[in-house]
Design a protein around this motif. Structure first.
Motif: not given
Length: 535
Positions: A109-110, A124-130, A186-194
């Motif tokens: 999440i970002a 403040v902005d929030v960003v997932s670790p890594g 802005e809400l960004y969701l990064v989905y891993n498709l592995s």
């Protein structure tokens, strides 16, 4: 050496391709099956991959929409009286988004504040670790999300690097959040498709393994079917070759009642018929040969008596009246011709019976040609014909039967004198390391193409009405052709009406060698030929 080996294998493959119907059929079937299966497999693989991606994309968009609603609800319900309340709301919204958008492969999440806004940057902005937003979220996607006037979702395919150095496919879905008193986020969701990629790889691997097995199965079935069909055809071909080689007793095994069995029965019936006809013709030929041989032998005794009597009469012809003397001369001439004819018939019967022997010895062909020219010198002088010899020198000696070669040369010279119209006759002798050649060239009346095709036939003459000086039997050239073939050589003719004729005899220098070319052209082009052409 490597190049030679490659060419050798290529030539072997070409010979195998041309000679084996079974190889061609199986190869074509496997290649065409591979192309068809490849097209089907590629289509199915692309279709399955596209379907999995579309399904995963719809799931991601639905989860992102839920996450956007949950986060916006948290922000709307917060009493925004101090900065601490906004930070708490951000944490609460982040937790809710993680719960709403969680997947087995993980979701990052970002929540980023849209740049260029006035006021204090809270929360403040929030960003997932890594997660590195600068790498995972492109400027193009941020521009599209930032310029959105509603809560529309925007997505983009990316690749994520793993800690082990590998790469996983992923989706980034972005949307807009409105935070009271703080502005637009802005809400960004990064989905891993592995997990989806693993499922696709498993499906593709299974699909290609199945299709490869199908191609192998098609090849095996084609090989088996073609073998069942080709094997009887190969047996028929081998049997035909043995029949052609003289093994008239061989037959194709007859099994079953199918088409192949019908072919075998028909073939065997044809072979039986051929065997009967060949046996009948062979017996007839033997009877004919024995008849000619017996007649020739039986005629020798009375012919000898007649010849002795004619010689006595011929020696006393001057004491006879003119008419009787002329009759005696005609009798003497015809008896001699009859004797030559019997000798030629006996020789031809030996050739037909395959009972001809040769006495080979190293012979200088120039000397042999000179002997033959001396033998016909009287005849050439009576015709006013000049005999010329052109021998440039070289490998003239060869293993031949001198008697038979001398007979060939005398026949060729006698014919040239008879048809040369009194013009010079040139005899060419030349050789190389493998062959020797003798050509007899005259500049007489010549022959047409139709005459050249029959010039070696027995008892055939180009012009039966023509007066001959040699009293030939019509078998001379036929015997000469047999003598040449007996040596493994060639006897060829060139002729043109009004330009004369040329007979070329080519012989191998050693017994058993195969001729590939003649040392002389046909007709030869030498000094004598050029001089005669100028005349």
């Amino acid at each position: 050496m490597r190049y030679f080996t490659w060419r050798t294998w290529l030539l072997r493959a070409q010979r195998l391709w041309r000679s084996s119907l079974q190889v061609r059929t199986v190869t074509i079937s496997v290649v065409m099956s591979t192309i068809a299966v490849g097209i089907i497999g590629a289509y199915m693989s692309i279709s399955v991959g596209a379907n999995l991606f579309d399904t995963r994309l719809q799931d991601a968009l639905a989860a992102s929409e839920r996450s956007n609603v949950v986060a916006q609800t948290r922000f709307d319900a917060t009493q925004q009286t101090a900065g601490l309340d906004l930070d708490v709301a951000m944490k609460s919204a982040t937790t809710a988004v993680q719960q709403a958008a969680s997947t087995p492969a993980g979701t990052d999440i970002a929540i980023l504040r849209t740049p260029g806004q006035a006021g204090v940057r809270l929360p403040v902005d929030v960003v997932s670790p890594g997660l590195d937003p600068a790498v995972a979220i492109s400027e193009e996607l941020r521009d599209r999300v930032e310029g959105s006037a509603d809560r529309r979702l925007y997505w983009q395919s990316i690749s994520l690097e793993r800690e082990d150095g590998g790469v996983d496919p992923a989706l980034v879905v972005g949307s807009v959040l409105d935070v009271p008193t703080s502005g637009q986020y802005e809400l960004y969701l990064v989905y891993n498709l592995s997990d989806t990629q693993q499922a696709l790889s498993f499906v593709q691997g299974t699909l290609w393994l199945g299709l490869s097995s199908l191609v192998i199965l098609i090849g095996a079935v084609t090989y088996t079917v073609v073998r069942l069909i080709v094997a009887p055809v190969r047996t028929a071909a081998e049997t035909s070759e043995r029949l052609a080689a003289g093994e008239l007793e061989v037959r194709i095994p007859e099994k079953g009642e199918d088409v192949i069995a019908t072919l075998a029965r028909s073939f065997n019936g044809m072979a039986d018929s051929l065997q009967r006809q060949i046996t009948k013709l062979a017996a007839l030929s033997q009877v004919q040969q024995r008849f000619v041989s017996d007649v020739s032998h039986e005629l020798r005794t009375p012919l000898t008596t007649i010849r002795l009597a004619s010689d006595v009469l011929y020696d006393q012809r001057e004491s006879f009246p003119a008419a009787t003397a002329r009759t005696t001369e005609l009798l003497h001439t015809q008896v001699q011709r009859f004797e030559l004819l019997l000798a030629d018939l006996l020789e031809m019967s030996r050739y037909d019976a395959g009972a001809v022997d040769m006495e080979l010895e190293p012979t200088n062909l120039v000397r042999l040609v000179e002997d033959a020219m001396q033998a016909v010198e009287t005849l050439s002088a009576s015709k006013g014909t000049e005999l010329r010899l052109e021998a440039p020198g070289g490998y003239f000696e060869a293993e031949v039967d001198a008697r038979r070669i001398r007979r060939i040369l005398q026949n060729l010279l006698a014919n040239a004198i008879d048809h040369g119209e009194g013009r010079p006759i040139v005899v060419y002798v030349d050789s190389n390391q493998t062959a020797v050649a003798i050509a007899v060239r005259d500049y007489g009346v010549g022959m047409s193409t139709a005459a050249m095709e029959r010039v070696f036939d027995r008892f055939w003459r180009a012009d039966p009405s023509r007066q001959r000086s040699t009293g030939g039997t019509g078998l001379g050239l036929a015997i000469s052709l047999e003598d040449a073939a007996l040596h493994g050589g060639w006897l060829e003719v060139w002729s043109a009406p009004g330009e004369g004729s040329c007979f070329r005899l080519t012989l191998p220098r050693r017994r058993g060698e195969t001729l590939t070319e003649s040392p002389l052209e046909l007709p030869p082009v030498g000094a004598a030929a050029k001089e005669e052409a100028d005349v």
